[in-house]
Design a protein around this motif. Structure first.
Motif, short mmCIF file in Angstrom:
data_model
loop_
_atom_site.label_atom_id
_atom_site.label_comp_id
_atom_site.label_asym_id
_atom_site.label_seq_id
_atom_site.Cartn_x
_atom_site.Cartn_y
_atom_site.Cartn_z
N ARG A 1 64.49 36.83 -5.80
CA ARG A 1 64.14 36.51 -6.96
C ARG A 1 65.09 36.81 -8.29
NH1 ARG A 1 59.35 33.15 -8.40
NH2 ARG A 1 57.98 32.97 -6.83
N ALA A 2 65.29 38.08 -8.28
CA ALA A 2 66.09 38.85 -9.06
C ALA A 2 67.28 38.80 -9.01
CB ALA A 2 65.57 40.23 -9.35
N GLU A 3 68.09 38.81 -7.52
CA GLU A 3 69.44 38.65 -7.66
C GLU A 3 70.24 37.72 -6.66
OE1 GLU A 3 70.52 42.47 -6.05
OE2 GLU A 3 68.95 43.74 -7.20
N LEU A 4 69.33 36.71 -6.18
CA LEU A 4 69.99 35.75 -5.48
C LEU A 4 69.83 34.38 -6.21
CD1 LEU A 4 71.50 34.50 -2.94
CD2 LEU A 4 69.03 34.04 -1.79
N ALA B 1 57.03 40.99 0.56
CA ALA B 1 56.63 41.14 -1.09
C ALA B 1 57.90 41.76 -1.60
CB ALA B 1 55.61 41.75 -1.39
N TRP B 2 58.34 42.79 -1.00
CA TRP B 2 59.40 43.46 -1.65
C TRP B 2 61.01 42.87 -1.63
CZ3 TRP B 2 58.78 49.40 0.01
CH2 TRP B 2 57.49 49.95 -0.73
N PRO C 1 69.18 42.18 9.92
CA PRO C 1 68.18 42.92 10.13
C PRO C 1 67.72 43.85 9.01
CG PRO C 1 70.39 43.88 11.17
CD PRO C 1 70.54 42.30 10.61
N GLY C 2 68.85 43.76 8.14
CA GLY C 2 68.30 44.52 6.85
C GLY C 2 68.37 43.88 5.62
N VAL C 3 67.58 44.12 4.56
CA VAL C 3 67.39 43.53 3.25
C VAL C 3 68.63 43.66 2.32
CG1 VAL C 3 66.12 42.99 1.42
CG2 VAL C 3 64.95 43.11 3.48
N ARG C 4 69.24 42.80 1.82
CA ARG C 4 70.37 42.94 0.87
C ARG C 4 70.93 41.73 0.57
NH1 ARG C 4 76.03 42.87 2.74
NH2 ARG C 4 76.11 41.78 4.81
#
Length: 224
Positions: free
Chosen positions: A202-205, A195-196, A134-137
């Motif tokens: 893109r930056a971390e995965l 978008a976020w 449910p959350g972005v991480r």
């Protein structure tokens, strides 16, 4: 999820659904509301049974917000959830009580089709993606990796496409034009979240940049 929490969800959510629809409608005799609830419960029930068979870990992953969920995502969800919840009472006030802008049967049927399509695609995405939380991480403790099968072959965020279809489908299925307003707000916030989240992945995965090169579109093929 603890047993008590599961029971609270099982009892509380149907009660909340009844209150959000029939309290604004002003009557329990509004049969479109009962049809809507029956279709929603049966569709989500079938989805849950399927997921329990093919990807049962998804229930644990989605039971709560995990440590590391981004603060900006919590803030966005604090706005998205009320907008989603507002779809039901707005529709009930419009179509159930005041009959401001009646919709033809064809649009109501279209709404049910969009709603069921959204539930089906969400289930498909959850079936192939054990990291559907449910959350972005970045789920480092679960060895987070890119999922590129199932609906992820077509767009990078199929769950959000399905959610937007569900939002608008709910409003139309209940026969309401007014309810399209909170549906549009929830959808706009979800596009921002897309978008976020995409920028974070893109930056971390690892591997996501290559995946984004193969699957060009975030939500709508040919558009974005």
């Amino acid at each position: 999820m603890s047993r008590n929490k599961a029971i609270a969800y099982a009892v509380g959510l149907p009660i909340a659904l009844l209150l959000l629809i029939f309290l604004p409608a002003g009557t329990l005799a509004w049969w479109p509301g009962w049809i809507f609830i029956a279709v929603l419960v049966l569709a989500f029930g079938a989805s849950a049974l399927l997921l329990a068979y093919v990807n049962p870990i998804i229930f644990r992953a989605r039971s709560r917000f995990q440590e590391g969920t981004k603060a900006w995502d919590r803030a966005l969800l604090a706005a998205i959830f009320p907008a989603i919840a507002a779809i039901l009472p707005a529709a009930a006030l419009d179509a159930g009580r005041f009959h401001w802008l009646p919709l033809p049967l064809s649009l109501i049927v279209l709404g049910y089709a969009a709603m069921l399509w959204g539930i089906a695609v969400t289930a498909w995405a959850q079936a192939v993606n054990p990291f559907f939380e449910p959350g972005v991480r970045i789920q480092s403790e679960r060895h987070h990796r890119v999922i590129d099968g199932g609906p992820y072959r077509f767009v990078r965020h199929p769950g959000y496409v399905a959610a937007i279809a569900l939002f608008f489908g709910m409003a139309l299925a209940l026969g309401s034009v007014i309810a399209l307003l909170p549906a549009a707000l929830a959808s706009a916030l979800l596009v921002l979240r897309t978008a976020w989240e995409d920028r974070l992945l893109r930056a971390e995965l690892p591997g996501y940049e290559d995946f984004a090169g193969r699957v060009r579109w975030r939500l709508l093929p040919g558009v974005w």
